[in-house]
Design a protein around this motif. Structure first.
Motif, PDB file in Angstrom:
ATOM      1  N   ASP A 110       0.802  -1.215   0.000  1.00 53.78           N
ATOM      2  CA  ASP A 110       0.000   0.000   0.000  1.00 53.78           C
ATOM      3  C   ASP A 110       0.840   1.272   0.000  1.00 53.78           C
ATOM      4  O   ASP A 110       0.332   2.352   0.292  1.00 53.78           O
ATOM      5  N   VAL A 111       2.127   1.135  -0.316  1.00 53.59           N
ATOM      6  CA  VAL A 111       2.996   2.316  -0.372  1.00 53.59           C
ATOM      7  C   VAL A 111       2.756   3.034  -1.698  1.00 53.59           C
ATOM      8  O   VAL A 111       2.759   2.410  -2.759  1.00 53.59           O
ATOM      9  N   PRO A 112       2.542   4.355  -1.677  1.00 51.89           N
ATOM     10  CA  PRO A 112       2.329   5.094  -2.922  1.00 51.89           C
ATOM     11  C   PRO A 112       3.536   5.001  -3.839  1.00 51.89           C
ATOM     12  O   PRO A 112       4.678   4.904  -3.384  1.00 51.89           O
ATOM     13  N   LEU A 113       3.290   5.051  -5.137  1.00 50.59           N
ATOM     14  CA  LEU A 113       4.366   4.945  -6.112  1.00 50.59           C
ATOM     15  C   LEU A 113       5.402   6.048  -5.924  1.00 50.59           C
ATOM     16  O   LEU A 113       6.592   5.836  -6.143  1.00 50.59           O
ATOM     17  N   ASP A 114       4.955   7.243  -5.495  1.00 52.77           N
ATOM     18  CA  ASP A 114       5.879   8.353  -5.300  1.00 52.77           C
ATOM     19  C   ASP A 114       6.937   8.047  -4.242  1.00 52.77           C
ATOM     20  O   ASP A 114       7.984   8.691  -4.204  1.00 52.77           O
ATOM     21  N   TYR A 115       6.641   7.104  -3.348  1.00 48.49           N
ATOM     22  CA  TYR A 115       7.576   6.788  -2.271  1.00 48.49           C
ATOM     23  C   TYR A 115       8.038   5.334  -2.331  1.00 48.49           C
ATOM     24  O   TYR A 115       8.564   4.814  -1.358  1.00 48.49           O
ATOM     25  N   ALA A 116       7.868   4.691  -3.466  1.00 47.22           N
ATOM     26  CA  ALA A 116       8.230   3.272  -3.574  1.00 47.22           C
ATOM     27  C   ALA A 116       9.719   3.059  -3.338  1.00 47.22           C
ATOM     28  O   ALA A 116      10.121   2.131  -2.634  1.00 47.22           O
ATOM     29  N   GLY A 117      10.561   3.896  -3.940  1.00 48.97           N
ATOM     30  CA  GLY A 117      12.001   3.735  -3.787  1.00 48.97           C
ATOM     31  C   GLY A 117      12.485   4.033  -2.390  1.00 48.97           C
ATOM     32  O   GLY A 117      13.252   3.264  -1.796  1.00 48.97           O
ATOM     33  N   SER A 118      12.040   5.162  -1.823  1.00 51.07           N
ATOM     34  CA  SER A 118      12.498   5.519  -0.482  1.00 51.07           C
ATOM     35  C   SER A 118      11.936   4.561   0.564  1.00 51.07           C
ATOM     36  O   SER A 118      12.620   4.220   1.529  1.00 51.07           O
ATOM     37  N   ALA A 119      10.690   4.091   0.382  1.00 51.90           N
ATOM     38  CA  ALA A 119      10.127   3.115   1.317  1.00 51.90           C
ATOM     39  C   ALA A 119      10.903   1.800   1.253  1.00 51.90           C
ATOM     40  O   ALA A 119      11.198   1.186   2.284  1.00 51.90           O
ATOM     41  N   GLY A 120      11.247   1.362   0.033  1.00 56.57           N
ATOM     42  CA  GLY A 120      12.087   0.176  -0.101  1.00 56.57           C
ATOM     43  C   GLY A 120      13.450   0.387   0.528  1.00 56.57           C
ATOM     44  O   GLY A 120      14.019  -0.523   1.145  1.00 56.57           O
ATOM     45  N   GLY A 121      13.996   1.602   0.409  1.00 52.13           N
ATOM     46  CA  GLY A 121      15.276   1.920   1.033  1.00 52.13           C
ATOM     47  C   GLY A 121      15.196   1.867   2.537  1.00 52.13           C
ATOM     48  O   GLY A 121      16.128   1.401   3.211  1.00 52.13           O
ATOM     49  N   VAL A 122      14.081   2.349   3.108  1.00 51.06           N
ATOM     50  CA  VAL A 122      13.887   2.280   4.554  1.00 51.06           C
ATOM     51  C   VAL A 122      13.886   0.832   5.017  1.00 51.06           C
ATOM     52  O   VAL A 122      14.543   0.468   5.996  1.00 51.06           O
ATOM     53  N   GLN A 123      13.159  -0.018   4.293  1.00 48.40           N
ATOM     54  CA  GLN A 123      13.090  -1.427   4.680  1.00 48.40           C
ATOM     55  C   GLN A 123      14.466  -2.087   4.573  1.00 48.40           C
ATOM     56  O   GLN A 123      14.883  -2.830   5.473  1.00 48.40           O
ATOM     57  N   GLN A 124      15.194  -1.814   3.498  1.00 46.71           N
ATOM     58  CA  GLN A 124      16.510  -2.412   3.337  1.00 46.71           C
ATOM     59  C   GLN A 124      17.502  -1.881   4.368  1.00 46.71           C
ATOM     60  O   GLN A 124      18.381  -2.616   4.823  1.00 46.71           O
ATOM     61  N   THR A 125      17.371  -0.603   4.739  1.00 45.46           N
ATOM     62  CA  THR A 125      18.250  -0.053   5.770  1.00 45.46           C
ATOM     63  C   THR A 125      18.012  -0.765   7.091  1.00 45.46           C
ATOM     64  O   THR A 125      18.964  -1.095   7.818  1.00 45.46           O
ATOM     65  N   GLY A 126      16.740  -1.012   7.414  1.00 45.81           N
ATOM     66  CA  GLY A 126      16.436  -1.773   8.617  1.00 45.81           C
ATOM     67  C   GLY A 126      17.049  -3.169   8.576  1.00 45.81           C
ATOM     68  O   GLY A 126      17.563  -3.667   9.586  1.00 45.81           O
ATOM     69  N   GLN A 127      17.030  -3.784   7.397  1.00 46.18           N
ATOM     70  CA  GLN A 127      17.641  -5.105   7.251  1.00 46.18           C
ATOM     71  C   GLN A 127      19.149  -5.046   7.437  1.00 46.18           C
ATOM     72  O   GLN A 127      19.743  -5.922   8.074  1.00 46.18           O
ATOM     73  N   ARG A 128      19.783  -3.997   6.878  1.00 49.04           N
ATOM     74  CA  ARG A 128      21.237  -3.880   7.006  1.00 49.04           C
ATOM     75  C   ARG A 128      21.638  -3.665   8.462  1.00 49.04           C
ATOM     76  O   ARG A 128      22.609  -4.240   8.950  1.00 49.04           O
ATOM     77  N   ILE A 129      20.890  -2.791   9.155  1.00 51.02           N
ATOM     78  CA  ILE A 129      21.190  -2.562  10.569  1.00 51.02           C
ATOM     79  C   ILE A 129      20.960  -3.846  11.365  1.00 51.02           C
ATOM     80  O   ILE A 129      21.775  -4.228  12.211  1.00 51.02           O
ATOM     81  N   GLY A 130      19.854  -4.532  11.074  1.00 53.74           N
ATOM     82  CA  GLY A 130      19.588  -5.785  11.757  1.00 53.74           C
ATOM     83  C   GLY A 130      20.683  -6.816  11.526  1.00 53.74           C
ATOM     84  O   GLY A 130      21.115  -7.502  12.454  1.00 53.74           O
ATOM     85  N   THR A 131      21.155  -6.913  10.283  1.00 56.50           N
ATOM     86  CA  THR A 131      22.220  -7.869   9.959  1.00 56.50           C
ATOM     87  C   THR A 131      23.495  -7.558  10.720  1.00 56.50           C
ATOM     88  O   THR A 131      24.113  -8.446  11.334  1.00 56.50           O
ATOM     89  N   SER A 132      23.928  -6.293  10.691  1.00 56.32           N
ATOM     90  CA  SER A 132      25.181  -5.910  11.342  1.00 56.32           C
ATOM     91  C   SER A 132      25.102  -6.077  12.856  1.00 56.32           C
ATOM     92  O   SER A 132      26.015  -6.625  13.486  1.00 56.32           O
ATOM     93  N   VAL A 133      23.994  -5.613  13.435  1.00 53.10           N
ATOM     94  CA  VAL A 133      23.827  -5.733  14.883  1.00 53.10           C
ATOM     95  C   VAL A 133      23.720  -7.200  15.277  1.00 53.10           C
ATOM     96  O   VAL A 133      24.336  -7.649  16.257  1.00 53.10           O
ATOM     97  N   GLY A 134      22.974  -7.985  14.495  1.00 53.18           N
ATOM     98  CA  GLY A 134      22.777  -9.383  14.826  1.00 53.18           C
ATOM     99  C   GLY A 134      24.060 -10.194  14.795  1.00 53.18           C
ATOM    100  O   GLY A 134      24.332 -10.979  15.713  1.00 53.18           O
TER     101      GLY A 134
END
Length: 521
Positions: A443-467
């Motif tokens: 349900d993310v608007p197309l105008d924010y598809a890239g930045s929303a995907g970036g937010v999710q991937q950033t959370g994954q990167r932080i989770g990976t490094s911290v984990g």
């Protein structure tokens, strides 16, 4: 105080756009994306098995070797959200191609590096290139596919991820075997070059021309409103701008917001990726959280001024996006460490070879590819239940693997039984990562598809490094007092605790969706 009229320009919601017409080139575009993702992920997994060869070939120190991995992780994580936002505004095609060019050229520089310092600089740049192109891949899937087709596309991407993870270590070991310890590691970087060139040729040939010149997608007509606060809560995430002439398209990268978020991510990640750093390094963690709070304040104020923020924080008012982002971060925080601990146990605990340690993960990678393909066709039918099944599968894989490890001593069980038990961990990856991404961004608007995907991937990167930092620290602290069997048991137990929290969030989100469906029935 000067009065303004405001307008809200409704972004195209990818899942609810009545004017959507399938682009006939969409599957070819997906092919380019998958080839590039394959190259980028092989470039990551292949390096892990050739670090000793790099150390021998360049006479590198332990710190140099650590930065071969850490430098890539840092620059990758820092630019993800800003790169996604740039693609949303200026066009995803040109940003994707720029990242692909940077990644390919830096692969050449890494493969030809005369010393460790040059190699690490090349790895920093390679992480930058990967950080530029990854959010565009997610954004373009959002842009060109809808509903079931989108789920299948994310499923195909998950299949590619599983195959690349499986091939990377085996390919790296084979190249070292063929070209020798002294120079074999160079080919693990140079192997990216022909794939990168192929992807560039296909991108220029198959990407639609408006995508290449950066033209933004068509938008709905503006709606004039006198007071933004009067807009219903369900649409409160929409970006507001001062009234402009008809057809005006704001291009606002929010450079201060990009800078603040980049600094925050750097300060949060650095203590975890620089594990050999001094104690002062850890003071950057609370400072980074403070900068993150400052960034959130800036984004809020930026929007109130009528500008378009890099990340509209109202996205997090959507329970699906927030819960999905939490699930992915927690899952990566826990499960990424499994393969690090298994590799340490097989080589250091059992005295087996690096090749045997790599082979242990092969069935899991195959099952991850199969699980991604299957879930891509089922996630729209079963929803969050697919993710819940995947997390349960991960917990079963962790528990049964602990039993195999202990039964080796108690009953003389062959350690190759881990091939079977760890395949459940691989299946879990296929059932969790791609379906969760589909549901989170639905349900993310197309105008924010890239930045929303970036937010999710950033959370994954932080989770990976911290984990990885946390779970290996727990395992080694246990090992100092006991043996490898107990250390792995405690490490897997800590991972299971994190995954159980992810399961609770997934169940909560599933129940929320059921209530919503019942309310609309």
């Amino acid at each position: 105080m000067r009065a303004y009229e405001w307008r809200v320009t409704p972004p195209l919601n990818p899942s609810q756009d009545p004017d959507y017409v399938p682009d006939p080139a969409r599957w070819r575009i997906l092919g380019v994306l998958l080839v590039t993702v394959f190259m980028a992920l092989v470039g990551v997994s292949i390096v892990n098995v050739v670090l000793p060869s790099i150390q021998t070939g360049l006479g590198a120190s332990q710190s140099d070797i650590q930065w071969v991995l850490s430098g890539y992780a840092l620059t990758f994580g820092i630019v993800l959200v800003a790169a996604g936002r740039a693609g949303d505004i200026f066009g995803r095609g040109p940003i994707f191609i720029a990242g692909l060019v940077i990644f390919t050229l830096s692969s050449i520089a890494a493969g030809l590096a005369p010393d460790a310092s040059t190699l690490n600089i090349a790895r920093f740049i390679q992480g930058l290139g990967s950080g530029l192109l990854n959010p565009q891949a997610i954004g373009m899937i959002q842009q060109y596919f809808r509903d079931g087709e989108r789920a299948r596309s994310f499923g195909l991407m998950g299949t590619v991820i599983g195959v690349s993870v499986a091939i990377g270590p085996l390919l790296g070991g084979s190249l070292v075997q063929i070209f020798g310890v002294e120079h074999g590691w160079r080919w693990t970087f140079l192997v990216n070059v022909p794939v990168g060139i192929l992807a560039l040729v296909l991108a220029f040939r198959w990407f639609p021309k408006p995508m290449l010149n950066g033209s933004p997608p068509a938008r709905a007509a503006p709606v004039e409103v006198a007071d933004p606060e009067s807009i219903p809560l369900g649409r409160s995430w929409l970006p507001f701008t001062k009234t402009r002439p008809a057809g005006y398209q704001p291009r606002d990268l929010d450079p201060i917001g990009a800078f603040l978020l980049g600094i925050a991510v750097l300060m949060v990640l650095l203590p975890f990726v620089e594990s050999r750093g001094s104690a002062w390094t850890w003071t950057m963690l609370p400072a980074g959280l403070a900068v993150l709070a400052l960034w959130a304040w800036w984004e809020h104020r930026y929007k109130l001024r009528g500008r378009s923020p890099m990340v509209d924080l109202h996205l997090f008012r959507g329970a699906g996006f927030t819960n999905g982002t939490i699930i992915s971060g927690l899952y990566m925080l826990g499960m990424t460490s499994v393969w690090v601990l298994v590799a340490l146990y097989v080589q250091n605990g059992l005295g087996r070879t690096a090749l045997e340690a790599g082979l242990i993960s092969l069935p899991a990678a195959v099952m991850a590819a199969f699980g991604s393909h299957w879930s891509g066709g089922k996630v729209m039918e079963y929803g969050r239940r697919v993710v819940i099944w995947g997390i349960l599968c991960a917990l079963f894989g962790l528990g049964s693997s602990v039993l195999v490890i202990h039964w080796q001593t108690a009953f003389g069980l062959n350690f190759w039984w881990l091939l079977f038990t760890l395949s459940f961990v691989g299946t879990a990856q296929g059932l969790v990562i791609s379906p969760n991404q589909t549901l989170t961004l639905a349900d993310v608007p197309l105008d924010y598809a890239g930045s929303a995907g970036g937010v999710q991937q950033t959370g994954q990167r932080i989770g990976t490094s911290v984990g990885i930092a946390m779970m290996t620290a727990i395992a080694f602290a246990t090992l100092a007092q006991t043996d490898w069997q107990t250390a792995i048991t405690v490490g897997f137990g800590a991972i299971a605790c994190v995954v159980l929290v992810a399961l609770a969030v997934a169940v909560k989100d599933h129940r929320r969706r059921l209530v919503e469906v019942a309310g609309t029935a």
